[in-house]
Design an enzyme around this catalytic site. Structure first.
Site, PDB file in Angstrom:
ATOM      1  CD  GLU A  90      -1.314   0.348   3.636  1.00 42.77           C
ATOM      2  OE1 GLU A  90      -1.701   1.504   3.925  1.00 42.77           O
ATOM      3  OE2 GLU A  90      -1.707  -0.669   4.212  1.00 42.77           O
ATOM      4  NE  ARG A 101       0.144   6.693   5.642  1.00 48.22           N
ATOM      5  CZ  ARG A 101      -0.088   5.386   5.712  1.00 48.22           C
ATOM      6  NH1 ARG A 101      -0.299   4.800   6.863  1.00 48.22           N
ATOM      7  NH2 ARG A 101      -0.114   4.658   4.615  1.00 48.22           N
ATOM      8  NE  ARG A 105      -3.177   4.575   3.537  1.00 45.76           N
ATOM      9  CZ  ARG A 105      -3.607   5.663   4.157  1.00 45.76           C
ATOM     10  NH1 ARG A 105      -4.082   6.684   3.459  1.00 45.76           N
ATOM     11  NH2 ARG A 105      -3.564   5.756   5.466  1.00 45.76           N
ATOM     12  CG  HIS A 125      -8.518   3.974   5.914  1.00 45.37           C
ATOM     13  ND1 HIS A 125      -8.568   2.985   6.860  1.00 45.37           N
ATOM     14  CD2 HIS A 125      -7.245   4.428   5.897  1.00 45.37           C
ATOM     15  CE1 HIS A 125      -7.374   2.841   7.407  1.00 45.37           C
ATOM     16  NE2 HIS A 125      -6.552   3.716   6.838  1.00 45.37           N
TER      17      HIS A 125
END
Length: 134
Positions: A90, A101, A105, A125
């Site tokens: 990831e 963050r 992703r 997420h």
């Protein structure tokens, strides 16, 4: 055959024929085996600029801006195709204005991290994924 299983069979048939609905994600149980339609797709060019930049970093081998970039993604949610542990890695896709963050992703899979077999994008997420098309 149950209605859900019939729907999954239809989704699988459409997928194999190349006519799958882009957002189809159907689960069913038939003889104890789970059947799932492929994940929706998104062209790389349609992703946010930050995701495109992250994908370029993956292919060049970095350097990555976040310490956790490149760690093994465990696929605990089981939303990505099943692979052996260590197959997926990831990478953080920066979110403008986020103090951490963020939720975005890029998860890429393959034996050679610089040349992944496939990448998947999530902006929530890991609650959902879209397969990234070149």
């Amino acid at each position: 055959m149950t209605t859900l299983a019939t729907g999954a069979t239809l989704a699988l048939a459409l997928t194999l024929s190349g006519l799958a609905l882009p957002d189809a994600n159907v689960w069913a149980r038939e003889s104890g085996t789970a059947v799932v339609a492929p994940l929706p797709t998104v062209p790389l060019a349609d992703l946010p600029a930050q995701a495109q930049a992250t994908e370029r970093l993956v292919r060049s081998g970095g350097p990555f801006p976040y310490e956790k970039d490149g760690i093994v993604f465990g696929n605990r949610e089981r939303l990505l195709p099943r692979q052996s542990r260590g197959y997926y890695r990831e990478y953080t896709v920066p979110t403008p204005g986020a103090r951490d963050r963020g939720a975005r992703r890029l998860v890429c899979g393959g034996r050679q991290p610089r040349n992944p077999d496939a990448c998947f994008y999530t902006d929530d997420h890991y609650a959902s994924f879209r397969r990234v098309l070149p």
